[in-house]
Each structure stands twice: as C-alpha cells, then as structure tokens.
Write an enzyme that holds these catalytic residues in place. Structure first.
Site, mmCIF file in Angstrom:
data_model
loop_
_atom_site.group_PDB
_atom_site.id
_atom_site.type_symbol
_atom_site.label_atom_id
_atom_site.label_comp_id
_atom_site.label_asym_id
_atom_site.label_seq_id
_atom_site.Cartn_x
_atom_site.Cartn_y
_atom_site.Cartn_z
ATOM 1 N N VAL A 1 -2.534 -0.693 -3.259
ATOM 2 C CA VAL A 1 -3.577 -0.224 -3.241
ATOM 3 C C VAL A 1 -2.685 1.201 -3.109
ATOM 4 C CG1 VAL A 1 -4.526 0.244 -1.294
ATOM 5 C CG2 VAL A 1 -4.277 -2.784 -2.085
ATOM 6 N N SER B 1 0.759 -1.041 0.091
ATOM 7 C CA SER B 1 -0.100 0.076 0.205
ATOM 8 C C SER B 1 1.133 1.145 -0.179
ATOM 9 C CB SER B 1 -0.736 -0.099 1.301
ATOM 10 O OG SER B 1 -1.737 0.733 1.192
ATOM 11 N N SER B 2 0.216 1.827 -0.971
ATOM 12 C CA SER B 2 1.253 3.605 -0.765
ATOM 13 C C SER B 2 2.798 3.279 -1.342
ATOM 14 C CB SER B 2 1.013 4.370 0.700
ATOM 15 O OG SER B 2 1.472 5.739 1.005
ATOM 16 N N VAL B 3 3.685 3.259 -0.339
ATOM 17 C CA VAL B 3 4.701 3.509 -0.436
ATOM 18 C C VAL B 3 4.940 1.632 -1.116
ATOM 19 C CG1 VAL B 3 7.706 3.812 -0.412
ATOM 20 C CG2 VAL B 3 5.957 5.355 0.419
#
Length: 178
Positions: A69, A47-49
């Site tokens: 994500v 998720s994200s990074v």
C-alpha cells in the site's frame, strides 16, 4: 517494535530479515504442530515504508502473496520530488555544503513546515543517525533498482497487489513509476 523498543535501525536489505523471520516460523511450526499454521499460505503486507519492505521480503520463495500500500520505488527519488531541485543537485554533487549546513537548512525548513520537521526527525530515528546528510545518504540506499541492470522486483514471483492514493500527502504516484 524492535525499532522502537531496542532502537535497532531499519535496513534496506529486508529480504535478510524476512528470511530470518520465516526460518524461525518454520522451526516454531515444527515444534508446535498444535497451532495448525499453514506455511504454504504466507503473505506480506505493508504500507508506505512497510510496503517497500514487503516488496523486498516477497523475493523469498516461501512468500505466496504480497500487498503493498503506497510503496515507493526509490526513497531518494521520493525526497527529490519534494525538495527544490538545486538542493538535490547540490547534495548529489557533494563537497559544496558541510553537514552543519544541511542540518541548519532542515532546522529552518522545520520552522516553516511542521510536517517536514516531523519527517526529518522521524527519519533520523528510523535510520539511527543524527546528521541530515546521513539521512540523505541512507535514503539513497532504499531502492528497488539494482546495480545489475535488472529490477529487484524481477526476483518476486508471488502475486503482488500494489495500491496507492492519487492524493497522497507524501508523493505523487508518478514519482515511483517514472
């Protein structure tokens, strides 16, 4: 865990780290068949990074699926979508502002916006740098674009599911798809 415990900074070429982990896993499974681990069904998720890193790692042929994500395509473009354009151009042009000026600017920004203060402190820690200008330089290294006129994602052959939130607090999805 290594980032926090051992203070080893993150790196943009995550495929190298993914390869080391998968090599270890193959060796481990060879020594411990009693665990019945199926190396033909490996997936990465982030998720994200972490989503960016999962997409980077998915270029390894041993990865069979990837879930990303809220990934970003370019961390620098993400920042550019959140900073005034004249500041971005000033940094990109270089030579107009000292490292101290960028540090002071982020201190002032932090007084006005707690989220920005937290994010810059987090990025310093994540990249293992102390100077804001170095944070910017590191952010420029995190991109799925390549210098060979192809996209890094062309190296990913496994199925990939990408999800994102239209109302993300970090960036509008258009930043990563434009």
């Amino acid at each position: 865990m290594v980032l926090r415990r051992d203070r080893v900074p993150i790196r943009p070429d995550w495929k190298v780290k993914t390869k080391a982990v998968l090599d270890f896993l193959e060796e481990y499974v060879g020594r411990h068949p009693e665990h019945h681990l199926d190396l033909d069904r490996l997936a990465l998720c982030g998720s994200s990074v972490g989503a960016y890193l999962a997409l980077r790692g998915a270029a390894d042929d041993r990865v069979e699926a990837c879930v990303a994500v809220d990934p970003f395509f370019s961390l620098w473009d993400l920042l550019k979508g959140r900073m005034p354009e004249f500041l971005v151009h000033t940094f990109e042009a270089g030579g107009f502002a000292s490292n101290e000026m960028w540090d002071y600017l982020v201190i002032v920004l932090g007084w006005m916006n707690f989220q920005a203060k937290w994010e810059f402190n987090h990025l310093r820690w994540m990249f293992g740098v102390n100077i804001v200008a170095d944070v910017f330089r590191q952010m420029m290294r995190y991109s799925l674009a390549t210098s060979h006129k192809m996209q890094y994602l062309e190296l990913v052959y496994c199925p990939v599911m990408v999800t994102g939130a239209a109302g993300s607090i970090y960036a509008k999805p258009e930043i990563s798809i434009s």
